[in-house]
Design an enzyme around this catalytic site. Structure first.
Site, PDB file in Angstrom:
ATOM      1  N   ASP A   1     -16.654   8.905  -1.409  1.00 18.47           N
ATOM      2  CA  ASP A   1     -15.345   8.767  -0.764  1.00 18.47           C
ATOM      3  C   ASP A   1     -14.981  10.124  -0.180  1.00 18.47           C
ATOM      4  O   ASP A   1     -15.612  11.142  -0.497  1.00 18.47           O
ATOM      5  CB  ASP A   1     -14.304   8.311  -1.794  1.00 18.47           C
ATOM      6  CG  ASP A   1     -12.967   7.920  -1.174  1.00 18.47           C
ATOM      7  OD1 ASP A   1     -12.883   7.821   0.070  1.00 18.47           O
ATOM      8  OD2 ASP A   1     -11.999   7.721  -1.936  1.00 18.47           O
TER       9      ASP A   1
ATOM     10  N   HIS B   1      -6.994   1.484  -6.797  1.00 19.15           N
ATOM     11  CA  HIS B   1      -7.261   0.693  -5.594  1.00 19.15           C
ATOM     12  C   HIS B   1      -8.062  -0.543  -6.008  1.00 19.15           C
ATOM     13  O   HIS B   1      -9.241  -0.678  -5.676  1.00 19.15           O
ATOM     14  CB  HIS B   1      -8.053   1.542  -4.602  1.00 19.15           C
ATOM     15  CG  HIS B   1      -8.042   1.032  -3.196  1.00 19.15           C
ATOM     16  ND1 HIS B   1      -7.465  -0.173  -2.838  1.00 19.15           N
ATOM     17  CD2 HIS B   1      -8.566   1.548  -2.042  1.00 19.15           C
ATOM     18  CE1 HIS B   1      -7.612  -0.365  -1.532  1.00 19.15           C
ATOM     19  NE2 HIS B   1      -8.271   0.663  -1.027  1.00 19.15           N
TER      20      HIS B   1
ATOM     21  N   ARG C   1       0.886  -1.166   0.000  1.00 17.13           N
ATOM     22  CA  ARG C   1       0.000   0.000   0.000  1.00 17.13           C
ATOM     23  C   ARG C   1       0.924   1.216   0.000  1.00 17.13           C
ATOM     24  O   ARG C   1       1.578   1.529   1.006  1.00 17.13           O
ATOM     25  CB  ARG C   1      -0.887  -0.022   1.242  1.00 17.13           C
ATOM     26  CG  ARG C   1      -1.822   1.176   1.381  1.00 17.13           C
ATOM     27  CD  ARG C   1      -2.631   1.056   2.672  1.00 17.13           C
ATOM     28  NE  ARG C   1      -3.343   2.285   2.974  1.00 17.13           N
ATOM     29  CZ  ARG C   1      -4.592   2.547   2.614  1.00 17.13           C
ATOM     30  NH1 ARG C   1      -5.264   1.668   1.905  1.00 17.13           N
ATOM     31  NH2 ARG C   1      -5.166   3.691   2.955  1.00 17.13           N
TER      32      ARG C   1
ATOM     33  N   CYS D   1     -16.063   3.601   0.608  1.00 16.27           N
ATOM     34  CA  CYS D   1     -14.906   2.730   0.839  1.00 16.27           C
ATOM     35  C   CYS D   1     -14.308   2.898   2.237  1.00 16.27           C
ATOM     36  O   CYS D   1     -13.489   2.073   2.650  1.00 16.27           O
ATOM     37  CB  CYS D   1     -13.852   2.945  -0.234  1.00 16.27           C
ATOM     38  SG  CYS D   1     -13.364   4.665  -0.469  1.00 16.27           S
TER      39      CYS D   1
ATOM     40  N   ARG E   1     -13.775  -6.729   1.833  1.00 13.61           N
ATOM     41  CA  ARG E   1     -12.364  -6.539   1.497  1.00 13.61           C
ATOM     42  C   ARG E   1     -11.596  -7.834   1.758  1.00 13.61           C
ATOM     43  O   ARG E   1     -10.795  -8.280   0.922  1.00 13.61           O
ATOM     44  CB  ARG E   1     -11.769  -5.394   2.328  1.00 13.61           C
ATOM     45  CG  ARG E   1     -12.113  -3.995   1.858  1.00 13.61           C
ATOM     46  CD  ARG E   1     -11.384  -3.626   0.560  1.00 13.61           C
ATOM     47  NE  ARG E   1      -9.943  -3.727   0.705  1.00 13.61           N
ATOM     48  CZ  ARG E   1      -9.162  -2.773   1.229  1.00 13.61           C
ATOM     49  NH1 ARG E   1      -9.701  -1.637   1.662  1.00 13.61           N
ATOM     50  NH2 ARG E   1      -7.847  -2.930   1.290  1.00 13.61           N
TER      51      ARG E   1
ATOM     52  N   GLN F   1     -10.142  -2.813  -3.434  1.00  9.96           N
ATOM     53  CA  GLN F   1     -11.372  -2.191  -2.944  1.00  9.96           C
ATOM     54  C   GLN F   1     -12.518  -2.396  -3.923  1.00  9.96           C
ATOM     55  O   GLN F   1     -13.636  -2.757  -3.535  1.00  9.96           O
ATOM     56  CB  GLN F   1     -11.154  -0.700  -2.711  1.00  9.96           C
ATOM     57  CG  GLN F   1     -12.399   0.057  -2.272  1.00  9.96           C
ATOM     58  CD  GLN F   1     -12.883  -0.372  -0.903  1.00  9.96           C
ATOM     59  OE1 GLN F   1     -12.157  -0.257   0.073  1.00  9.96           O
ATOM     60  NE2 GLN F   1     -14.117  -0.863  -0.826  1.00  9.96           N
TER      61      GLN F   1
END
Length: 376
Positions: free
Chosen positions: A294, A202, A175, A334, A362, A205
């Site tokens: 988001d 991402h 990440r 998310c 996830r 996700q």
């Protein structure tokens, strides 16, 4: 000794190899997909690269493939690296393994005897816990490497980190901030690399999001997903999924905060899904199956937070906007959410909010991604 010429995938480090690589433009990642190389039993690779730091709202497009050449194992860097059949197979596997885990059956341990290195340049609760718990539940052991443990690219070059960790571990998850870091990790690692997030995209996700939509609506194909907010890495991954699986994707964002132009064009040119970019959230959400939000300022953009709150007025997902979307529309986020900023508390706590099943997924989506990457 005679020289060996031909194709090299950059994925094997069993021998010291030298490479001739065209330098990719700092404005596009397409150069990664156009690499050509010559191979000789000579010195280790010494590759001159343009360093690229992608911003969440303005980043270049990814290479077209990240399949490595070691026993069919695959990196998971961009959803669009895979075809529809593979993506749906991974999602089906996620549902199967989730059902087994939810039943209390812990007999499925495909990761037994395997270790995963988890590199975190960016801290995260969901990414760490979902990967670490998921890998453990399937029999493996995960090793957390925080921002101060490696300082990848500062204390030690990314290519060296990749080659060292891949000699200790069976898989690497990272990440990071700059998208180039994940590309370099994958290039120099001899084990699969999973993209846990970059400033550009991402993918894990969005795989979890797709699994959640399938669970609640019955299918992903043909649905209308409307994202309201900043055209960031989440939007880029939705666009890359839309270039593979057919559905209607709309991004409603303020002017100047649209997603990367090349990524939008790639999704549109694929001719798979209906893609719309608009500055009108009220029009965008009409008939939506899912309204998605988001944070307006991602990690690394917090100094812009006050300015963004002004610019993004009118883009908050509130009860009025959800009413326009219709009674059947689900709300997704998310996380983490700034309640009262991009979404109201009422919306995130409403019966049609599926943000917590989404967060749980996830782990299940990532388990299936790792199973696929390891060929299990």
């Amino acid at each position: 000794m005679a020289a060996i010429s031909g194709h090299c995938t950059f994925r094997s480090h069993q021998f010291p190899l030298s490479f001739t690589v065209p330098v990719a433009s700092s404005s596009s990642f397409y150069g990664e997909a156009l690499r050509s190389s010559s191979v000789s039993l000579a010195s280790p690779p010494s590759v001159h690269r343009s360093l690229i730091s992608c911003q969440a709202s303005s980043a270049a497009s990814p290479p077209s493939s990240s399949v490595n050449g070691t026993g069919g194992m695959k990196d998971f860097l961009h959803i669009s690296d895979f075809d529809k059949a593979t993506i749906m197979k991974i999602l089906d596997r996620a549902a199967e393994v989730k059902a087994q885990l939810k039943s209390g059956d812990r007999s499925f341990a495909p990761f037994k005897g395997k270790t995963m290195a988890m590199i975190f340049a960016k801290p995260s609760m969901r990414t760490r816990v979902s990967f670490e718990t998921g890998f453990f539940l399937l029999g493996g052991h995960a090793i957390y490497l925080g921002p101060d443990d490696i300082q990848m690219g500062k204390r030690e070059e990314t290519r060296d980190v990749a080659r060292v960790l891949s000699r200790y571990n069976d898989i690497i998850m990272a990440r990071v901030f700059g998208h180039q870091d994940i590309l370099d990790l994958a290039k120099f690692s001899s084990v699969p690399v999973i993209n846990g997030l970059t400033d550009y995209n991402h993918p894990c996700q969005i795989m979890a999001d797709a699994l959640t939509i399938i669970e609640h609506i019955g299918q992903l194909e043909g649905t209308k997903v409307v994202y309201v907010g900043d055209g960031n890495n989440i939007v880029h991954s939705w666009l890359l999924l839309a270039s593979v699986v057919p559905f209607h994707f709309v991004c409603a964002c303020p002017k100047g905060f649209e997603p990367d132009k090349e990524t939008v064009e790639k999704a549109q040119k694929a001719g798979i899904s209906k893609i719309e970019i608009t500055n009108n959230p009220k029009e965008a959400v009409k008939g939506a199956d899912v309204v998605y939000s988001d944070v307006w300022a991602s990690m690394g953009q917090k100094e812009e937070a006050a300015h963004r709150r002004q610019v993004f007025q009118g883009f908050q997902v509130d009860e009025a906007l959800m009413k326009i979307a219709g009674p059947k529309a689900y709300f997704m986020h998310c996380l983490p959410a700034e309640r009262g900023v991009e979404v109201t508390n009422g919306v995130i706590e409403a019966p049609n909010s599926i943000v917590f099943p989404q967060a749980e997924n996830r782990m299940h989506a990532q388990n299936a991604i790792m199973l696929h990457a390891l060929g299990l």
